[in-house]
Every structure is written in C-alpha cells, then in structure tokens.
Design a protein around this motif. Structure first.
Motif, PDB file in Angstrom:
ATOM      1  N   SER B  36       0.819  -1.337  -0.024  1.00  0.00           N
ATOM      2  CA  SER B  36      -0.056   0.102   0.047  1.00  0.00           C
ATOM      3  C   SER B  36       0.952   1.128  -0.049  1.00  0.00           C
ATOM      4  CB  SER B  36      -0.888   0.132   1.247  1.00  0.00           C
ATOM      5  OG  SER B  36      -0.087   0.162   2.475  1.00  0.00           O
ATOM      6  N   PHE B  37       0.356   2.389  -0.554  1.00  0.00           N
ATOM      7  CA  PHE B  37       0.933   3.629  -0.190  1.00  0.00           C
ATOM      8  C   PHE B  37       0.227   4.613   0.232  1.00  0.00           C
ATOM      9  CE2 PHE B  37      -0.005   3.813  -4.971  1.00  0.00           C
ATOM     10  CZ  PHE B  37      -0.429   5.166  -4.901  1.00  0.00           C
ATOM     11  N   PHE B  38       0.941   5.595   0.937  1.00  0.00           N
ATOM     12  CA  PHE B  38       0.197   6.837   1.289  1.00  0.00           C
ATOM     13  C   PHE B  38       0.940   8.043   1.165  1.00  0.00           C
ATOM     14  CE2 PHE B  38      -0.966   9.257   5.004  1.00  0.00           C
ATOM     15  CZ  PHE B  38      -2.303   9.222   4.977  1.00  0.00           C
ATOM     16  N   SER B  39       0.018   9.014   0.923  1.00  0.00           N
ATOM     17  CA  SER B  39       0.851  10.443   0.780  1.00  0.00           C
ATOM     18  C   SER B  39      -0.040  11.297   1.450  1.00  0.00           C
ATOM     19  CB  SER B  39       1.371  10.639  -0.626  1.00  0.00           C
ATOM     20  OG  SER B  39       0.261  11.162  -1.244  1.00  0.00           O
ATOM     21  N   LYS B  40       0.436  12.092   2.147  1.00  0.00           N
ATOM     22  CA  LYS B  40      -0.268  13.226   2.835  1.00  0.00           C
ATOM     23  C   LYS B  40      -0.033  14.752   2.231  1.00  0.00           C
ATOM     24  CE  LYS B  40      -1.584  14.161   7.504  1.00  0.00           C
ATOM     25  NZ  LYS B  40      -2.991  13.988   7.122  1.00  0.00           N
ATOM     26  N   ALA B  41      -0.948  15.105   1.740  1.00  0.00           N
ATOM     27  CA  ALA B  41      -0.884  16.547   1.063  1.00  0.00           C
ATOM     28  C   ALA B  41      -1.948  17.449   1.647  1.00  0.00           C
ATOM     29  CB  ALA B  41      -1.012  16.182  -0.487  1.00  0.00           C
ATOM     30  N   PRO B  42      -1.413  18.813   1.266  1.00  0.00           N
ATOM     31  CA  PRO B  42      -2.403  19.574   1.963  1.00  0.00           C
ATOM     32  C   PRO B  42      -4.043  19.569   1.706  1.00  0.00           C
ATOM     33  CG  PRO B  42      -0.679  20.775   0.896  1.00  0.00           C
ATOM     34  CD  PRO B  42      -0.594  19.204   0.809  1.00  0.00           C
ATOM     35  N   LEU B  43      -4.326  19.243   0.342  1.00  0.00           N
ATOM     36  CA  LEU B  43      -5.750  19.103   0.159  1.00  0.00           C
ATOM     37  C   LEU B  43      -6.338  17.849   0.683  1.00  0.00           C
ATOM     38  CD1 LEU B  43      -6.151  21.884  -1.146  1.00  0.00           C
ATOM     39  CD2 LEU B  43      -7.251  20.433  -3.125  1.00  0.00           C
ATOM     40  N   GLU B  44      -5.596  16.734  -0.002  1.00  0.00           N
ATOM     41  CA  GLU B  44      -6.399  15.713   0.737  1.00  0.00           C
ATOM     42  C   GLU B  44      -5.414  14.288   0.464  1.00  0.00           C
ATOM     43  OE1 GLU B  44      -9.160  14.071  -2.442  1.00  0.00           O
ATOM     44  OE2 GLU B  44      -8.125  15.191  -4.065  1.00  0.00           O
ATOM     45  N   ASP B  45      -5.332  13.508   1.427  1.00  0.00           N
ATOM     46  CA  ASP B  45      -4.395  12.121   1.404  1.00  0.00           C
ATOM     47  C   ASP B  45      -4.953  11.228   0.214  1.00  0.00           C
ATOM     48  OD1 ASP B  45      -3.630  13.322   3.737  1.00  0.00           O
ATOM     49  OD2 ASP B  45      -4.754  12.103   5.082  1.00  0.00           O
ATOM     50  N   ILE B  46      -3.722  10.746  -0.099  1.00  0.00           N
ATOM     51  CA  ILE B  46      -3.916   9.769  -1.392  1.00  0.00           C
ATOM     52  C   ILE B  46      -3.358   8.421  -0.852  1.00  0.00           C
ATOM     53  CG2 ILE B  46      -3.153   9.027  -3.613  1.00  0.00           C
ATOM     54  CD1 ILE B  46      -2.887  12.193  -4.204  1.00  0.00           C
ATOM     55  N   GLU B  47      -4.296   7.473  -1.191  1.00  0.00           N
ATOM     56  CA  GLU B  47      -4.056   6.025  -0.431  1.00  0.00           C
ATOM     57  C   GLU B  47      -4.399   5.063  -1.419  1.00  0.00           C
ATOM     58  OE1 GLU B  47      -6.122   5.937   3.193  1.00  0.00           O
ATOM     59  OE2 GLU B  47      -5.881   3.718   3.290  1.00  0.00           O
ATOM     60  N   ARG B 169       0.062  20.234  -8.372  1.00  0.00           N
ATOM     61  CA  ARG B 169       1.426  20.094  -7.416  1.00  0.00           C
ATOM     62  C   ARG B 169       0.956  20.218  -6.089  1.00  0.00           C
ATOM     63  NH1 ARG B 169       6.242  22.493 -10.336  1.00  0.00           N
ATOM     64  NH2 ARG B 169       5.344  20.951 -11.822  1.00  0.00           N
ATOM     65  N   GLU B 170      -0.093  21.003  -5.585  1.00  0.00           N
ATOM     66  CA  GLU B 170      -0.377  21.212  -4.055  1.00  0.00           C
ATOM     67  C   GLU B 170      -1.081  19.858  -3.570  1.00  0.00           C
ATOM     68  OE1 GLU B 170       0.540  23.604  -2.080  1.00  0.00           O
ATOM     69  OE2 GLU B 170       1.789  23.848  -3.901  1.00  0.00           O
ATOM     70  N   HIS B 171      -1.795  19.120  -4.874  1.00  0.00           N
ATOM     71  CA  HIS B 171      -2.724  17.970  -4.292  1.00  0.00           C
ATOM     72  C   HIS B 171      -1.935  16.824  -3.950  1.00  0.00           C
ATOM     73  CE1 HIS B 171      -6.505  19.736  -6.247  1.00  0.00           C
ATOM     74  NE2 HIS B 171      -5.450  20.552  -6.351  1.00  0.00           N
ATOM     75  N   ILE B 172      -0.587  16.634  -4.611  1.00  0.00           N
ATOM     76  CA  ILE B 172       0.232  15.495  -4.406  1.00  0.00           C
ATOM     77  C   ILE B 172       1.351  16.041  -3.323  1.00  0.00           C
ATOM     78  CG2 ILE B 172       1.508  13.904  -5.638  1.00  0.00           C
ATOM     79  CD1 ILE B 172      -0.575  14.482  -7.909  1.00  0.00           C
ATOM     80  N   ALA B 173       1.569  14.946  -2.570  1.00  0.00           N
ATOM     81  CA  ALA B 173       2.673  15.112  -1.667  1.00  0.00           C
ATOM     82  C   ALA B 173       4.207  14.753  -2.494  1.00  0.00           C
ATOM     83  CB  ALA B 173       2.593  14.181  -0.642  1.00  0.00           C
ATOM     84  N   LYS B 174       5.201  15.541  -1.573  1.00  0.00           N
ATOM     85  CA  LYS B 174       6.435  15.127  -2.388  1.00  0.00           C
ATOM     86  C   LYS B 174       6.912  13.915  -1.969  1.00  0.00           C
ATOM     87  CE  LYS B 174       6.775  19.599  -2.913  1.00  0.00           C
ATOM     88  NZ  LYS B 174       5.345  19.874  -2.892  1.00  0.00           N
ATOM     89  N   ARG B 175       6.497  13.256  -0.953  1.00  0.00           N
ATOM     90  CA  ARG B 175       7.268  12.044  -0.451  1.00  0.00           C
ATOM     91  C   ARG B 175       5.859  11.096  -0.342  1.00  0.00           C
ATOM     92  NH1 ARG B 175       9.020  11.063   5.485  1.00  0.00           N
ATOM     93  NH2 ARG B 175       6.828  10.391   5.682  1.00  0.00           N
ATOM     94  N   ILE B 176       6.153   9.606  -0.939  1.00  0.00           N
ATOM     95  CA  ILE B 176       5.179   8.797  -0.815  1.00  0.00           C
ATOM     96  C   ILE B 176       5.805   7.620   0.114  1.00  0.00           C
ATOM     97  CG2 ILE B 176       4.039   7.308  -2.168  1.00  0.00           C
ATOM     98  CD1 ILE B 176       4.216   9.242  -4.458  1.00  0.00           C
TER      99      ILE B 176
END
Lengths: 292, 194
Positions: B36-47, B169-176
C-alpha cells in the motif's frame, strides 16, 4: 596451468549462472501473476465525446456535474458578435450507482427540455481477452415548452422522446480510441405525417491524445436514408479535451445546437459549409460522494 | 589430479542442480502480497492498496524479487485511480513495477528457527521504467513453513520521472510512504494455463 585455466573457466561459469539466476527469478515472478488480467483504463477523458456519450461511466459513488454551453452560429455576423451573444445551455448531474451503472438527469434551455438517462457498461475491454468496451445507453426527454401544436390536442405522451444507443469503443493504443454508436431516436409526436417517428443513425468518433492531459476529438452522426436524412444534416463536431485533475474542459465547433440526442441527431439544420458553426464547451467536475 | 577429480565432481553436482524441478527447493513465494502507499498532502490524502503482488524469496541465495501489477492498485476514488494509471505511472506502457535485490545479512537468518529476524535489503527498484537503487530494513517472521516479510520505505515521484503538473502540485505530496507485507509459502509453480 591447466588446472588454473579450468578453475578460471569454472569461476566464470558460476558468476554467469549466478547473475542470470536473479533475472530468471524475476521472470519467474512475472509469469506467476494471478489470473485476473488488467482492464483497459481511460478509453476517453470524459463521459461525452463532444455532443454524444462515450462508453465511460462514473465510478461508484462519483457525482459528475456537467455544464454544457453552445453559442450562436459563427455566420450570424458582427451584430451578434459572431454568435457569442446567444447561448443555449444544458445543466446535468450524473451519478455512478456502481462502477458499471450511471444514472443522469439534465435540463436544456432548448425547448425547455428535461432529460433522464441510464448508462450501463456491459463489457469492459481487457488487456488480454475482451477487445472492446460496450456500454448501453437509454434516455427519455420531456419537452416542457408551452403547448406548441394548435391542431393537436395536448397529451403528455406527445412531449416524450426516447433514445436507445449501443456504444462500442476500443482503445487501440494509449493515444487513440475509436467508438461506434448505433442509435435509435423515437419521437412520440412529429410535426408532419411524412416525418419519421423512428430515426436510425450511426455515430462514429474517436480521440487522439496530444499530450497526457489534452486530446483531439472528432464525432460524426450519420442518418440512415429516409425522410429525416433528406431534410436534415448529419452532425459533425471537432474539439479538444483539456483535463486538469478533477475537471475536464471540452471546447468544440459543431453544426448542432442541441446537446441531447433528440436534438443533435434527427433535427440538425446547420451546415458547416455555410458557416452554421456553433462554438461550444462542456465543463465537467467530479465529486466523490461515497468512497469505495 | 585428485583436485581436478574433485572439481569435476563439483561441476557435475552443480549441473545436476540445474533442472527446474530441483531449482524450486529453498524458494518461497506469494501471489497475493500486499503493498500500500500513502501520501499526505495539504488538500487530500492519497492512499492505494494492492493485493496482487508476486514475490519470490530464495532462502539459499538470499535473492528477493517483486513483481507489482500497477493496475491492481485500488484507490477510494475511481477518478484518482484512472489518473494514477493514465497520467502518472502510465500503466499501459509500464504495466509492472519490479524490485530485484538480496538479503545482505543472510548468514544471520536460520530459516529452520522460528523467530523474528531483522533484514537488510538492497536492490534495484523499477517504477515507470526508471531504475533506482533501494536500500531498506525489513523484518522476516519465520513461522514453520510460512515466512512473513514486512518493510516500509519512501520514494518521491521525481526520482522515477513521474511528472506532476504545476496545476495539481499542491494536491500531491512530495514523499510517498510505501508499506509492504508478504506472507510467503514454499514455492509451487502455477499450472500452465491452457
């Protein structure tokens, strides 16, 4: 000496087999995939090609808000600012009940028409196996303009029009997708006895991906020979899709003013060669109401 | 002469190890590994979750490989899943991510002894057609004939040439952050499909 050479050869052999072993292990792993093959994704960017529907359905729990807009014709001259003074609009909502089944409603300013539709994805193109995606589409439209026929007594059924469509598409490459759409439009009431209640047409169209997020689209609806084909024109539309995350913007030029099947298939008067070209756009925005 | 004789014997023994039936010894595999992968971003988390990962571990050599079908990643939002495949990892072009590496501290592990071992892994991670060296720690829980492997590490889209347009760019975290859980069983080759 011989011993050394032999040892060296043996050593080389061991090294070669060792470095190969891992590639083999990876190859072995890649052949051990579970049987389910991947389905093709993103045949088209949006649920509309230009005027007509595509095989795309909303995912389960996704609500799509669609604003469609057509200006007046390009040949209306400077007084009408080449059509930009006029506007025809349709507002629509589409909701994915499941990944396959979408239900939608809309309201067009043209003849004050409400429409409701069902779209069901019956077959999904697979990377290996199923070569096409097949989506069935049916809609009902209700014209709510004040009663318009002085010689006919008003009955509710006279306001209804039905559309039945089979959308067949194939994503040929990651850039090119083509679609064919046999269509039947049934009108409960037509103005003249010579007019056809049932109008048959075949839609064809496709997209070419210019970049990852922009595509060029073309769409044509061919009216099968008959009274309607003699009096009206086939619909031709050209446009681009621009996808920006949650939105898709579709800009187009078309000879059709209406944005639902009963308008742009059987009652299309505009001619490209005479400049009856409507500039228009669709803007869609997706809201995920229920997460999977 | 005596030495050469021994050498020949060894070569002969190695040749015997060649046939595929014997090769399977010491190998452990899963076809339903979980990544699984998870990234935390200001607008929404992606999982996203993938339960169709194939992995093989060779306990004799310490070699470890992963084959990850990209389209098997499940997102909560259908549109996110489509954009992941279409715009970012380009699953049509690069259908699988792979890792091929090895256990560096193999000598510290006794596969006959039920215990939780710490592993050091090193190898080449390939995503989106781009190869990167990956070094990470993992754990291996030996329980009889089952091995449970776990690892966590991070990647960035940039190092795999995954381009993120300025607009999102703001929706997607730099680190996954990637989490890996594998339950291995002794290798059995899948019967060939008809």
């Amino acid at each position: 000496m011989i011993k050394r050479v032999a040892f060296f050869c043996f050593f080389c052999l061991v090294m070669v087999t060792k470095s190969q072993a891992q590639d083999d292990l990876l190859k072995l792993a890649e052949t051990q995939d579970s049987a389910r093959t991947g389905h093709t994704t993103g045949t088209f960017k949006a649920t509309r090609l230009l005027n007509g529907h595509t095989v795309q359905t909303n995912g389960a729990g996704a609500l799509l808000f669609l604003i469609s807009h057509r200006f007046g014709t390009l040949n209306s001259g400077a007084y009408e600012f080449w059509g930009l003074d006029q506007a025809t609009i349709r507002l629509g909502l589409e909701y994915g009940l499941t990944d396959q089944l979408t239900v939608g409603v809309g309201r067009s300013s043209l003849e004050k028409t409400y429409d409701g539709f069902l779209k069901y994805k019956l077959l999904q193109q697979q990377e290996a196996g199923m070569p096409i995606t097949l989506t069935l589409f049916t809609s009902t439209a209700i014209k709510t303009l004040e009663w318009f026929e002085p010689n006919v007594e008003e009955q509710f059924k006279y306001r209804l029009t039905y559309t039945f469509q089979a959308l067949v598409a194939r994503k040929l490459t990651d850039r090119v997708s083509l679609q064919v759409a046999p269509t039947l439009v049934h009108r409960n009431l037509v103005p003249l006895s010579t007019d056809e209640n049932n109008v048959y047409a075949v839609g064809a169209g496709g997209r070419f991906k210019l970049t990852k997020r922009t595509t060029f689209n073309a769409e044509y609806f061919y009216l099968l020979p008959g009274a309607t084909a003699d009096q009206f024109r086939n619909s031709l539309s050209l446009g681009v899709d621009i996808e920006t995350g949650g939105h898709v913007f579709q800009l187009m030029a078309t000879n059709s003013q209406g944005m639902i099947e009963q308008f742009f298939i059987p009652s299309n008067a505009g001619s490209w060669s005479k400049g009856d070209i409507y500039f228009g756009f669709n803007i869609s925005r997706v809201f995920q109401l229920k997460e999977k | 002469m005596k030495k050469r004789g021994r050498m020949l014997l060894l070569a002969g023994a190695l040749a015997l190890l060649g046939p595929p039936g014997v090769q399977a010894q010491g190998k452990y595999m899963t076809r339903t590994g979980y990544i699984s992968f998870f990234s935390k971003a200001p607008l929404e988390d992606i999982e996203a979750h993938n339960r169709q990962v194939v992995s093989i571990l060779d306990t004799k050599t310490g070699e470890l490989v992963f084959s990850v079908p990209m389209k098997a990643f499940q997102f909560k939002k259908a549109l996110m899943q489509e954009h992941f495949n279409e715009n970012y990892v380009e699953s049509d072009k690069y259908p699988k991510a792979t890792f091929k590496g090895k256990i560096l501290n193999l000598q510290e592990i006794d596969f006959g002894q039920d215990r939780l071992y710490n592993l050091q892994l090193e190898g080449v991670l390939t995503i989106h057609g781009v190869e990167r060296l990956l070094k990470t720690n993992a754990t291996l829980d030996v329980k009889g004939r089952q091995l449970q492997g776990r690892a966590n590490f991070s990647v960035t889209p940039q190092e795999f040439n995954i381009e993120i347009p300025a607009l999102v760019r703001e929706h997607i975290a730099k680190r996954i952050d990637i989490s890996v859980q594998m339950l291995y069983a002794p290798f059995q080759e899948k019967p060939l499909r008809p």
